[in-house]
Design a protein around this motif. Sequence first.
Motif, PDB file in Angstrom:
ATOM      1  N   TYR A  84      29.751  35.076  39.750  1.00 27.93           N
ATOM      2  CA  TYR A  84      29.483  35.861  38.535  1.00 27.93           C
ATOM      3  C   TYR A  84      30.754  36.559  38.055  1.00 27.93           C
ATOM      4  O   TYR A  84      31.098  36.494  36.875  1.00 27.93           O
ATOM      5  CB  TYR A  84      28.386  36.901  38.803  1.00 27.93           C
ATOM      6  CG  TYR A  84      28.140  37.795  37.616  1.00 27.93           C
ATOM      7  CD1 TYR A  84      27.244  37.428  36.621  1.00 27.93           C
ATOM      8  CD2 TYR A  84      28.814  39.014  37.481  1.00 27.93           C
ATOM      9  CE1 TYR A  84      27.028  38.243  35.517  1.00 27.93           C
ATOM     10  CE2 TYR A  84      28.596  39.830  36.379  1.00 27.93           C
ATOM     11  CZ  TYR A  84      27.705  39.440  35.404  1.00 27.93           C
ATOM     12  OH  TYR A  84      27.494  40.251  34.313  1.00 27.93           O
ATOM     13  N   VAL A  85      31.452  37.211  38.962  1.00 35.21           N
ATOM     14  CA  VAL A  85      32.649  37.959  38.589  1.00 35.21           C
ATOM     15  C   VAL A  85      33.760  37.014  38.129  1.00 35.21           C
ATOM     16  O   VAL A  85      34.517  37.336  37.210  1.00 35.21           O
ATOM     17  CB  VAL A  85      33.110  38.889  39.731  1.00 35.21           C
ATOM     18  CG1 VAL A  85      34.437  39.561  39.407  1.00 35.21           C
ATOM     19  CG2 VAL A  85      32.038  39.944  40.003  1.00 35.21           C
ATOM     20  N   ALA A  86      33.843  35.841  38.736  1.00 36.62           N
ATOM     21  CA  ALA A  86      34.856  34.865  38.320  1.00 36.62           C
ATOM     22  C   ALA A  86      34.661  34.449  36.863  1.00 36.62           C
ATOM     23  O   ALA A  86      35.629  34.198  36.152  1.00 36.62           O
ATOM     24  CB  ALA A  86      34.813  33.645  39.225  1.00 36.62           C
ATOM     25  N   GLU A  87      33.411  34.405  36.423  1.00 36.95           N
ATOM     26  CA  GLU A  87      33.118  34.065  35.033  1.00 36.95           C
ATOM     27  C   GLU A  87      33.253  35.272  34.102  1.00 36.95           C
ATOM     28  O   GLU A  87      33.321  35.109  32.890  1.00 36.95           O
ATOM     29  CB  GLU A  87      31.706  33.487  34.930  1.00 36.95           C
ATOM     30  CG  GLU A  87      31.565  32.134  35.589  1.00 36.95           C
ATOM     31  CD  GLU A  87      30.146  31.602  35.508  1.00 36.95           C
ATOM     32  OE1 GLU A  87      29.363  32.069  34.648  1.00 36.95           O
ATOM     33  OE2 GLU A  87      29.813  30.723  36.310  1.00 36.95           O
ATOM     34  N   SER A  88      33.251  36.464  34.650  1.00 41.61           N
ATOM     35  CA  SER A  88      33.303  37.705  33.862  1.00 41.61           C
ATOM     36  C   SER A  88      34.700  38.296  33.917  1.00 41.61           C
ATOM     37  O   SER A  88      34.901  39.386  34.423  1.00 41.61           O
ATOM     38  CB  SER A  88      32.307  38.725  34.416  1.00 41.61           C
ATOM     39  OG  SER A  88      31.030  38.175  34.499  1.00 41.61           O
ATOM     40  N   LYS A  89      35.642  37.592  33.392  1.00 44.07           N
ATOM     41  CA  LYS A  89      37.028  38.069  33.431  1.00 44.07           C
ATOM     42  C   LYS A  89      37.123  39.434  32.766  1.00 44.07           C
ATOM     43  O   LYS A  89      36.368  39.743  31.849  1.00 44.07           O
ATOM     44  CB  LYS A  89      37.925  37.077  32.706  1.00 44.07           C
ATOM     45  CG  LYS A  89      37.835  35.667  33.245  1.00 44.07           C
ATOM     46  CD  LYS A  89      39.095  35.298  33.949  1.00 44.07           C
ATOM     47  CE  LYS A  89      39.086  33.871  34.420  1.00 44.07           C
ATOM     48  NZ  LYS A  89      38.528  33.642  35.682  1.00 44.07           N
ATOM     49  N   PRO A  90      38.071  40.285  33.218  1.00 43.05           N
ATOM     50  CA  PRO A  90      38.204  41.595  32.581  1.00 43.05           C
ATOM     51  C   PRO A  90      38.595  41.460  31.110  1.00 43.05           C
ATOM     52  O   PRO A  90      39.369  40.573  30.747  1.00 43.05           O
ATOM     53  CB  PRO A  90      39.304  42.293  33.376  1.00 43.05           C
ATOM     54  CG  PRO A  90      39.938  41.263  34.219  1.00 43.05           C
ATOM     55  CD  PRO A  90      39.028  40.089  34.290  1.00 43.05           C
ATOM     56  N   GLN A  91      38.031  42.326  30.307  1.00 48.79           N
ATOM     57  CA  GLN A  91      38.330  42.362  28.882  1.00 48.79           C
ATOM     58  C   GLN A  91      39.778  42.810  28.645  1.00 48.79           C
ATOM     59  O   GLN A  91      40.463  42.278  27.796  1.00 48.79           O
ATOM     60  CB  GLN A  91      37.361  43.354  28.245  1.00 48.79           C
ATOM     61  CG  GLN A  91      37.048  43.200  26.803  1.00 48.79           C
ATOM     62  CD  GLN A  91      36.169  42.029  26.469  1.00 48.79           C
ATOM     63  OE1 GLN A  91      35.392  41.536  27.266  1.00 48.79           O
ATOM     64  NE2 GLN A  91      36.297  41.565  25.266  1.00 48.79           N
ATOM     65  N   TYR A  92      40.173  43.820  29.402  1.00 46.61           N
ATOM     66  CA  TYR A  92      41.532  44.360  29.319  1.00 46.61           C
ATOM     67  C   TYR A  92      42.047  44.639  30.719  1.00 46.61           C
ATOM     68  O   TYR A  92      41.268  44.999  31.605  1.00 46.61           O
ATOM     69  CB  TYR A  92      41.568  45.698  28.558  1.00 46.61           C
ATOM     70  CG  TYR A  92      41.280  45.580  27.094  1.00 46.61           C
ATOM     71  CD1 TYR A  92      42.266  45.169  26.206  1.00 46.61           C
ATOM     72  CD2 TYR A  92      40.026  45.896  26.588  1.00 46.61           C
ATOM     73  CE1 TYR A  92      42.002  45.071  24.850  1.00 46.61           C
ATOM     74  CE2 TYR A  92      39.761  45.801  25.243  1.00 46.61           C
ATOM     75  CZ  TYR A  92      40.743  45.389  24.374  1.00 46.61           C
ATOM     76  OH  TYR A  92      40.490  45.282  23.038  1.00 46.61           O
ATOM     77  N   VAL A  93      43.352  44.522  30.892  1.00 45.68           N
ATOM     78  CA  VAL A  93      44.030  44.970  32.105  1.00 45.68           C
ATOM     79  C   VAL A  93      45.150  45.885  31.627  1.00 45.68           C
ATOM     80  O   VAL A  93      45.965  45.483  30.798  1.00 45.68           O
ATOM     81  CB  VAL A  93      44.615  43.795  32.915  1.00 45.68           C
ATOM     82  CG1 VAL A  93      45.344  44.303  34.152  1.00 45.68           C
ATOM     83  CG2 VAL A  93      43.527  42.800  33.290  1.00 45.68           C
ATOM     84  N   MET A  94      45.146  47.127  32.117  1.00 38.83           N
ATOM     85  CA  MET A  94      46.145  48.101  31.682  1.00 38.83           C
ATOM     86  C   MET A  94      46.847  48.715  32.872  1.00 38.83           C
ATOM     87  O   MET A  94      46.190  49.137  33.819  1.00 38.83           O
ATOM     88  CB  MET A  94      45.487  49.249  30.917  1.00 38.83           C
ATOM     89  CG  MET A  94      45.033  48.944  29.554  1.00 38.83           C
ATOM     90  SD  MET A  94      44.513  50.486  28.754  1.00 38.83           S
ATOM     91  CE  MET A  94      43.529  49.815  27.454  1.00 38.83           C
ATOM     92  N   PRO A  95      48.159  48.797  32.807  1.00 37.79           N
ATOM     93  CA  PRO A  95      48.855  49.560  33.848  1.00 37.79           C
ATOM     94  C   PRO A  95      48.539  51.041  33.678  1.00 37.79           C
ATOM     95  O   PRO A  95      48.239  51.503  32.568  1.00 37.79           O
ATOM     96  CB  PRO A  95      50.333  49.271  33.595  1.00 37.79           C
ATOM     97  CG  PRO A  95      50.418  48.732  32.214  1.00 37.79           C
ATOM     98  CD  PRO A  95      49.069  48.203  31.842  1.00 37.79           C
TER      99      PRO A  95
END
Length: 147
Positions: A84-95
């Motif tokens: 499930y999580v593999a298909e639900s990539k993060p919308q944003y990645v922020m430092p």
Amino acid sequence: MTDIKEAKIKVDGYGDMIAAVTDTEMIFQREIGSYQGEYIVVTRDESARYFFYIGSYGSCSGCDFLEGERDYDGFIEYKTALDYVAESKPQYVMPAMLLKSLDTDLLHSTIKGMFDSYDADDFNIKDAAELVKAVMEREAITTTLSE
């Protein structure tokens, strides 16, 4: 070592599940809606990157992934959660440095723009302030947030 196909994890919600399978720390979780809607989960990894996950949830096993997959005691197969999580990539990645530089109003408008549903207005400025506060506390920064 336990075979991944047989492993189970206990989760109370999407944030727990995402954090468990991505080996990150859950910082923030909100459900936007009532019986159904969208959720936002923010996790943090060891290198101080923040991951924003947006997904939908429902109120029954037929319309909600977790309701359908968790057993009576709140456990889910690790492999199922991982898929499930593999298909639900993060919308944003922020430092962390970028996230810390956003003020609450900007974060509020940015997050509202991430939601598809009509319930996006339920994510209010107080929610954005709580998210910023959670990040600041995690990053050991003191700040005063106006609400």
